[in-house]
Design an enzyme around this catalytic site. Structure first.
Site, PDB file in Angstrom:
ATOM      1  N   HIS A  43       0.846  -1.185   0.000  1.00 46.79           N
ATOM      2  CA  HIS A  43       0.000   0.000   0.000  1.00 46.79           C
ATOM      3  C   HIS A  43       0.888   1.243   0.000  1.00 46.79           C
ATOM      4  CE1 HIS A  43      -3.896  -1.891   0.197  1.00 46.79           C
ATOM      5  NE2 HIS A  43      -3.484  -2.671   1.188  1.00 46.79           N
ATOM      6  N   ASP A  69       0.257   6.523  -4.061  1.00 42.91           N
ATOM      7  CA  ASP A  69      -0.892   6.099  -4.870  1.00 42.91           C
ATOM      8  C   ASP A  69      -1.283   7.141  -5.916  1.00 42.91           C
ATOM      9  OD1 ASP A  69      -0.974   3.821  -3.414  1.00 42.91           O
ATOM     10  OD2 ASP A  69      -2.951   4.133  -2.550  1.00 42.91           O
TER      11      ASP A  69
END
Length: 321
Positions: free
Chosen positions: A47, A77
């Site tokens: 992540h 991200d």
């Protein structure tokens, strides 16, 4: 654009080698966290803060002697991943106009995260960013991570209109001319014996001094004092306050969220003069616009119906997420 781990689309027969043979002009974007190749990391789950960690940039998100604090998912991200993929698509489109050929974009969040932080790497190499002997950023000496009293977020007096909330002012008066304006706003400009702005030995007690002063007024009172000045002192707004702040309203920085009465969300940016971005749209249902998309690409009614009946494509009316 495909977002799967390396090898998944190849096993489905939809990899770039297969599709680019069918259409040499195809631009094939691949979005991953750790990239299409390298070591076992390429096949591992991860992540945002994992990608920041391995890219070397999570170490920059620290202050004082505290542990790293990753930002809320936009470092790797969105900035290192989504924005860099979009840039790759635009670069590929420009190049295709010259060569007539498409190409594959390996957009790894780990690569994008460190590339958007390139200036910080350069500052570490030049000495502008203090670095400890062990290679970690020296957060206790680095201005941009609030080591000094003139780069800090200061807690203000509780606002009786907003009981129980903590309100802050953001201060980053790095340049001497801006620091002078900050001192004036704090009523310290005529005080004798103040240390030099860059006297690092004075930073801790000057920070305590500033903190005690900011605690005497509410955030909105300080915001009014510094409004229109070059003190580099601005109120820290939450996302709802930001949407209704006069400056953001005047710029059209936020727009109504479709389907949610009273809710606002960021409007498209940057603002283009001739072809501005579209107003916010309802959240799409994955697979809910298949017919429209294929029709836009020239698939006729009978052909489209056949694709749907054979299960070659699907269209859903409600998301299962």
């Amino acid at each position: 654009i495909e977002p799967f781990r390396p090898g998944v689309v190849e096993r489905l027969g939809l990899g770039p080698e297969d599709l680019c043979k069918l259409n040499p002009r195809l631009i094939y974007g691949r979005m991953t966290g750790f990239g299409q190749g390298g070591t076992k990391f390429a096949t591992m789950a991860g992540h945002d803060n994992n990608y920041l960690a391995l890219s070397g940039t999570l170490d920059f998100f620290r202050r004082g002697q505290d542990r790293p604090h990753p930002p809320a998912n936009y470092g790797a991200d969105y900035a290192g991943g989504g924005m860099m993929l979009a840039m790759g698509v635009l670069l590929s489109l420009l190049e295709r106009a010259q060569s007539g050929k498409g190409q594959v974009i390996d957009a790894a969040m780990i690569d994008g995260a460190n590339y958007v932080a390139l200036p910080l790497y350069k500052w570490a190499q030049s000495g502008f960013m203090p670095v400890k002997p062990d290679g970690h950023m020296d957060a206790e000496k680095y201005i941009l991570v609030q080591a000094s009293h003139f780069c800090e977020a200061y807690l203000c007096k509780e606002d009786p209109k907003k009981p129980g909330t903590q309100q802050y002012m953001s201060v980053q008066a790095i340049e001497p001319q801006f620091y002078k304006v900050l001192l004036k706003g704090l009523n310290l400009d005529k005080e004798q014996g103040l240390p030099a702005q860059y006297d690092r030995t004075a930073w801790p007690w000057m920070k305590a001094r500033f903190a005690s002063i900011f605690a005497t007024k509410t955030r909105d009172e300080w915001a009014e004092i510094f409004y229109g000045t070059d003190a580099c002192a601005v109120p820290v707004l939450n996302y709802m306050e930001a949407a209704t702040h006069p400056h953001n309203v005047a710029r059209g920085s936020f727009a109504p969220t479709p389907g949610k009465a009273g809710a606002l969300e960021p409007a498209p940016a940057p603002k283009l003069s001739r072809t501005p971005g579209s107003a916010p749209r309802r959240n799409p249902t994955p697979g809910g616009d298949t017919s429209k998309v294929l029709s836009d690409y020239g698939f006729a009614g009978a052909e489209l119906k056949s694709l749907l009946e054979r299960g070659a494509v699907v269209e859903v009316s409600k998301s299962k997420l």
